[in-house]
Motif scaffolding. Structure first.
Motif, PDB file in Angstrom:
ATOM      1  N   THR A 246       0.827  -1.219   0.000  1.00  0.00           N
ATOM      2  CA  THR A 246       0.000   0.000   0.000  1.00  0.00           C
ATOM      3  C   THR A 246       0.859   1.266   0.000  1.00  0.00           C
ATOM      4  N   GLY A 335       5.156   0.432   1.954  1.00  0.00           N
ATOM      5  CA  GLY A 335       4.007   1.167   2.460  1.00  0.00           C
ATOM      6  C   GLY A 335       4.251   2.655   2.428  1.00  0.00           C
ATOM      7  N   VAL A 339      -2.120   4.925   7.095  1.00  0.00           N
ATOM      8  CA  VAL A 339      -1.750   3.914   8.080  1.00  0.00           C
ATOM      9  C   VAL A 339      -2.924   3.537   8.978  1.00  0.00           C
ATOM     10  N   SER A 341      -5.909   3.000   7.844  1.00  0.00           N
ATOM     11  CA  SER A 341      -6.844   2.162   7.092  1.00  0.00           C
ATOM     12  C   SER A 341      -6.681   0.695   7.513  1.00  0.00           C
ATOM     13  N   TYR A 344      -4.162  -1.419   5.678  1.00  0.00           N
ATOM     14  CA  TYR A 344      -2.729  -1.091   5.713  1.00  0.00           C
ATOM     15  C   TYR A 344      -1.996  -2.115   6.561  1.00  0.00           C
ATOM     16  N   ASP A 346       1.669  -2.553   5.902  1.00  0.00           N
ATOM     17  CA  ASP A 346       3.083  -2.413   5.560  1.00  0.00           C
ATOM     18  C   ASP A 346       3.868  -1.865   6.750  1.00  0.00           C
TER      19      ASP A 346
END
Ligand SMILES: [Zn+2]
Length: 577
Positions: A246, A335, A339, A341, A344, A346
């Motif tokens: 992401t 990523g 963050v 979300s 997310y 990564d």
């Protein structure tokens, strides 16, 4: 990295973010050097290494992957380097991290006859409930005070977790941005052994994750004091080579894709942009000075946008205050998107941004997320670019005109270098042709379509000055009289680059002043559905609009310029991956 959204608060100073006050350097000697008030003899090394034939190998051989790794290992115990984190502990928090950087600069200075001057740039502002903050910087005085301008290499050291002000989570921030911090420290170590005509500053900032605040303080300090910064090389996320799932666009080819031989240079503008010209300078110096000598050649990609979509970095406050500034970022990032979300997962901006893992259970890291060889290659590119900007000659003035066949460039150079490069660029962010001339006038056959011209001086050692701004050559007839043809009021030009894979510059020429109520540029698919539009402020001369396309959406699109409801031009562009 940070969300651009956070940065919008700058538009409302005193509302979202309290103003920065009491900005000061804690080392007044360092400040006087930045102002040019010093005797270069005081800082002359016993052995002066100042020739590019010596500087380039010294940087190539001096930068060490092991040294970069050692800095990153030393940063792990700080645990949380959030700008609001602990400042009192000797072991953990942002205070311990800042003092460690200052100590590193001091140790480097001791090893180099006291030639590196460490300092803090202190300022007051409420960031994450902490009222006072310190960037750390070190000044390497130039050996020629008549050489104007200061070169700045920088990175932010502050880190974060999902919570912007979470000061208790493990926030090791190794890719973002321990990697950039290590790069700056390593160049301070290697370059302090050498002698540059101009002063070089090694800067480590804080407050980046809350809105580029440390860089803003330093840029404000420089513009308020009249410190002539000529180039800013920002390094943010420069050690990772693995794609996350992401990342912000333009992004990785795919999850877990690896790229250890490419770096991206982000900078604002296109035509006539000092920032893009700085990126092109760094690329050319690497290609011409270092490429033949390195074991693993790097591909340097000049990006269309100033940063990844919706993201920003420390180069932006410097650019906003009128300094030429650009950013280095890895080709691949793990990523950096939203963050908070749920999708997310990564490493960046989480507790997972660690240096590596211990795969065999012996309590020693043996598999790393920062690639030290890749980081060292990026360190070399920075070092060569900064070094050449710090020793090179003065940029000349020039004029360029063209007729139907030829362009003529006339260079004005009071210093009489009598050796110049003339750069011609037409369809991409890179130059198409670079001419070398030993005369102050160059005549060359013109390429088809619109092209831009810029120039540089070359000194006796073969080093270019920073490149001039680009110009669009004026049109003259064969008899040197202005051409009698009537040009259209507005010409929509082909976007560049085209095809493109992330963002592209749409430009148009306004040949004479026009009155209008509303002008719009719009992008549509071939079925005519409008996907994007932007209102325009038409100005006479070249106008540019940056268009950022969604990633992984290929195809042919149309873009149109519409003035007061009338179509003033339409063209097609190709979006390819
Ligand atoms: Zn960052």
């Amino acid at each position: 990295m940070k969300k651009i959204l956070t940065c919008l608060c700058f538009a409302l100073p005193g509302f979202w973010v309290a103003a920065q006050t009491n900005i000061l350097s804690t080392n007044l000697t360092a400040e006087q050097v930045l102002l040019g008030n010093y005797s270069p003899a005081t800082y002359l090394p016993s052995v002066v290494v100042n020739h590019p034939d010596d500087i380039v190998p010294a940087i190539l051989n001096g930068v060490s992957p092991d040294s970069l790794k050692a800095y990153l290992l030393e940063m792990i115990p700080f645990e949380n380097r959030n700008t609001g984190a602990d400042t009192l502990s000797a072991v953990t928090g942002i205070g311990a991290a800042r003092r460690w950087v200052h100590r590193k600069f001091s140790e480097i200075s001791v090893q180099n006859e006291g030639r590196l001057l460490p300092s803090y740039l202190q300022f007051d502002q409420n960031i994450c409930n902490s009222p006072r903050h310190r960037n750390i910087f070190a000044v390497l005085p130039g050996i020629d005070t008549s050489a104007h301008g200061v070169v700045l290499i920088e990175a932010h050291i502050d880190s974060r977790c999902a919570g912007e002000c979470d000061i208790n989570c493990p926030a090791l921030g190794m890719e973002d941005n321990g990697s950039g911090t290590a790069l700056v420290l390593e160049l301070a170590r290697v370059m302090s052994r050498l002698a540059f005509d101009r002063t070089i500053v090694f800067l480590i900032t804080i407050g980046e994750e809350q809105g580029l605040l440390g860089a803003e303080a330093f840029a404000t300090y420089c513009s308020t004091k009249g410190i002539p910064i000529r180039a800013v090389l920002n390094n943010d996320v420069v050690g990772g080579i693995i794609c996350g799932a992401t990342s912000s666009q333009p992004s990785c080819p795919g999850f877990n894709h690896i790229d250890s031989t490419q770096v991206r240079l982000f900078s604002a503008g296109s035509f006539n942009s000092r920032n893009k010209q700085l990126s092109r300078f760094i690329k050319l110096e690497y290609i011409e000075e270092a490429l033949d000598l390195v074991a693993v050649p790097m591909m340097i990609t000049i990006m269309s946008a100033e940063d990844r979509t919706g993201r920003g970095g420390d180069h932006i406050p410097f650019r906003e205050q009128g300094f030429a500034a650009m950013r280095f970022t890895s080709a691949n990032e793990h990523g950096n998107a939203n963050v908070s979300s749920p999708s997310y997962h990564d490493r960046q901006h989480t507790s997972d941004d660690i240096l590596g893992v211990d795969t065999d259970g012996d309590s020693v890291l043996d598999s790393f997320f920062v690639d030290f060889n890749y980081l060292s290659r990026n360190t070399v590119i920075n070092g060569i670019g900064a070094a050449m900007a710090a020793i090179g000659p003065v940029t000349p003035d020039f004029q360029a005109v063209k007729n139907n066949e030829f362009a003529t460039v006339d260079i004005t150079d009071p210093l009489d270098y009598n050796h110049y490069r003339v750069f011609v660029r037409s369809t991409t962010h890179d130059f198409d042709t670079i001419y070398t001339t030993f005369e102050k006038q160059l005549v060359f056959s013109i390429p088809s379509g619109i092209f831009y011209v810029s120039v540089a001086s070359v000194d006796a050692n073969g080093i270019e000055s920073l490149f001039s701004k680009e110009v669009l050559p004026g049109v003259v007839s064969a008899t040197n009289e202005p051409e009698a043809v009537i040009l259209p009021a507005v010409e929509l030009l082909q976007n560049r680059p085209n095809p493109f894979d992330e963002a592209t510059v749409i430009s148009f020429l306004v040949n004479r002043e026009i009155t209008y109520r509303e002008a719009v540029i719009q992008v549509s698919d071939l079925a005519g559905k409008v996907l994007w539009y932007q209102k325009l402020d038409l100005k006479t001369g070249m106008n540019e609009v940056l268009y950022e396309h969604g990633y992984n959406v290929t195809g042919v699109y149309a873009y149109s310029l519409i003035i007061d409801g009338e179509l003033a031009g339409t063209r097609q562009m190709i979006f390819a991956n």
